[in-house]
Design an enzyme around this catalytic site. Structure first.
Site: not given
Length: 659
Positions: A109, A176, A333, A357, A376, A407, A426, A444
């Site tokens: 870019q 921009y 992205g 993501c 990320c 975790a 667990e 979510k």
């Protein structure tokens, strides 16, 4: 390969350039990918190569690094690749050789500059800065505009000399500088660079004509274009696009027509800008594929390829859109950060193996905003592939992970990948920990997807999982592991106030994982991220909801919420008519509701249910009891320090890669 996804793996022609499939790794601002002279760093070479290896047909560089940012007018924007051309060219040649091995193409870019998006930069006219609306940005002179255009053309020619097959002009999006020139709301000039739309697009036209003249007609030039801005004023987003003052879809389509007529080879479309940041970088609250209908209108309008980005991380949705002719390719992205092998996993028929993501914006854009290393939240290796990867363990160990939240699952995954024998225990009957209540919200679902992804990876890696196994320190000693990772997490905090034991009081985890609350009036105590999301969920389900927050404002406590997530959450709460009681703390739970103390004294608040979301407290650690037991002991995630999904995964990965 499933025929469902075959549309995504057809070649795509962009001008003279053939792309092997319809997957594009989107441009991202990741400073670690570049060295001090703008060259590609070792992490940069590894980052882009990993995404080429992962199957992306087209890869973009980000615009805001020394190698691609062009603005000779102000020192903030004055870094250019010509500062060290030999150094940049050497790394560029190496990178292109690596990408070529996988059949991937790259378009860097080239940006005209920040404009009002960065303090101190110049604009088409004197308009308010985004970060400080009380200050006006200075206007560019005509000569300065010409200078910037010439430098963009020179940079494109330099990139051609390095071997790149084209560039993307950055950008008529996100507000921009080039975007500011195109909008009448921000461009008040009286010369040939202002006025009607044709004049406001003059910069875009002169850049294209200059690049094609310097580099030839076969040198590909793409434009990043926001089809609609979703803003109703400076620093004022428009949740549903009403009262638009920036760019309407109709004008966006007219711009697309003209860009095609000028000679642009393709358009990479999205929506939004800084003033409507939750469209520019959509958080989890925005449904996937919302931009598709806008892209489809552009596809009807022009004949050049339409590439589409913005919450496109659903391969089924993407394949359908391409098959129906609504767009030609998808630009991923943030999803390419989370999983560089996204296309490869789709091609293999294993979309369930894609690490999702989660739309949190914490590890990428949000990290940049608060001065952290950009990467990320769910992929700690992103943007430091060459320095922070997993390597085979020199000595195989018996590793015990205690706790099956995010975790614990990440620690177990890393240890297994490195070749250790791993057992995860667990205490409850389900893996996921606090991913389970957090993923219960309709907005979510990616957290539920992340939970499912982890469980799938543990099964593939042969991790022995034992649920319903709440281990004591004695139990751990008896198992005699070589190393134990404690990932016991955190539990909701319960304030000590009168009536807190009332049956109408419920903590947020129980509320989200248990039966539906029958009452209509819900009082959520705590206006942090968890409390606000809990309140929104109830309000969208038709409940009458009040948030009680002790601090002067909601979303003030805990880890900072990225501005695009915060802005959209606030607008959604307002739309859902959630009542905010800030500067007020809970003092008593009563038969009819609760009592809150605020600046004006005590106030009785009616409530059928009182949901506690005042934070989390780490569960007691077993580490001290394991001292001297002849094993390595590590503590990760919320059990060490209460944080977020990003901090939990980050700490577990850091420990796991060194076990």
């Amino acid at each position: 390969m499933s025929t469902t996804y075959s549309p995504l793996f057809q070649p795509l022609q962009i001008g003279s350039l053939t792309i092997k499939n319809r997957f594009c790794a989107g441009p991202l601002t990741l400073p670690s990918l570049h060295g001090p002279f703008g060259e590609f760093s070792p992490d940069g070479l590894a980052y882009f190569e990993e995404r080429a290896k992962g199957g992306f047909g087209l890869i973009y560089t980000g615009a805001f690094h020394p190698d691609t940012l062009v603005d000779p007018v102000h020192p903030l924007d004055s870094k250019q690749p010509l500062k060290a051309p030999k150094t940049f060219r050497r790394t560029a040649v190496e990178l292109l050789e690596r990408l070529d091995a996988y059949g991937a193409k790259m378009l860097p870019q080239v940006s005209m500059g920040y404009g009002r998006n960065a303090l101190g930069c110049f604009c088409p006219s004197e308009i308010p800065y985004y970060h400080d609306p009380a200050r006006l940005a200075p206007a560019l002179t005509r000569d300065q505009i010409k200078q910037k255009i010439d430098q963009m053309i020179a940079t494109a020619a330099f990139f051609q000399q390095c071997g790149f097959p084209g560039i993307e002009v950055h950008a008529m999006h996100w507000g921009y500088l080039l975007d500011q020139f195109a909008m009448s709301f921000m461009n008040h000039r009286g010369d040939e660079y202002g006025g009607d739309l044709e004049n406001r697009l003059r910069c875009a036209r002169e850049i294209l004509e200059g690049v094609k003249a310097a580099c030839g007609s076969k040198f590909v030039v793409s434009m990043r274009l926001a089809l609609k801005t979703y803003m109703k004023g400076y620093n004022q987003p428009s949740l549903h696009g009403e009262d638009e003052v920036g760019r309407t879809l109709e004008e966006g389509l007219e711009i697309a027509r003209r860009l095609e007529a000028y000679g642009y080879d393709c358009l990479s479309v999205d929506f939004g800008q800084y003033d409507s940041f939750y469209y520019a970088a959509p958080p989890c609250y925005m449904e996937k594929g919302r931009v598709i209908d806008l892209a489809a209108e552009a596809k009807k309008t022009v004949n050049i390829p339409i590439l589409c980005g913005g919450r496109m991380n659903d391969p089924d949705l993407a394949a359908q859109a391409v098959a129906q002719g609504k767009l030609d390719a998808i630009v991923l992205g943030r999803p390419s950060l989370a999983d560089p092998a996204y296309p490869q996993k789709v091609a293999m028929g294993c979309p369930q193996d894609i690490r999702p993501c989660i739309g949190c914006n914490q590890g990428c854009i949000g990290a940049l905003k608060i001065g952290r290393r950009a990467g990320c939240a769910v992929n700690p290796q992103a943007a430091r592939e060459s320095t922070f990867g997993l390597t085979p363990a020199l000595k195989k160990k018996d590793v015990l992970v205690v706790g099956g939240g995010v975790a614990g699952m990440e620690a177990a995954r890393c240890a297994a990948l490195r070749g250790h024998e791993v057992t995860l225990c667990e205490g409850s009957t389900r893996l996921g920990g606090n991913l389970i209540p957090a993923g219960a919200h309709e907005f979510k679902t990616e957290l539920s997807e992340l939970n499912a992804w982890y469980q799938g990876q543990l099964a593939k890696l042969g991790v022995q999982v034992e649920t319903g196994m709440a281990l004591t320190a004695r139990d751990i000693r008896d198992r005699r592991p070589d190393a134990v990772v404690l990932a016991t997490g955190a539990a909701p905090t319960v304030p000590k106030v009168e009536g807190i034991d009332s049956p109408k009081v419920i903590d947020c985890v129980t509320a989200l994982t248990g039966a539906e609350l029958p009452g209509r009036n819900i009082l959520v105590v705590g206006g942090g991220l968890v409390g606000c999301e809990t309140a929104l969920g109830y309000a969208q389900a038709g409940k009458k909801v009040t948030i009680l927050e002790a601090l002067p404002d909601i979303l003030s406590a805990g880890i900072p919420v990225p501005e695009m997530n915060e802005s959209m959450l606030r607008d959604l709460l307002a739309e859902a008519k959630v009542t905010l009681k800030t500067g007020c703390r809970l003092t008593k739970v009563t038969d009819t509701g609760a009592v809150a103390a605020g600046p004006d004294g005590e106030e009785a608040l009616p409530a059928d249910h009182v949901v506690l979301a005042v934070g989390f407290t780490s569960r007691p650690s077993l580490a001290a009891e394991l001292e001297g037991a002849g094993m390595e002991v590590y503590q990760v995630g919320d059990g060490s320090q209460v944080g977020s999904v990003m901090t939990a995964i980050g700490s577990a990965y850091t420990v796991g890669r060194k076990l």
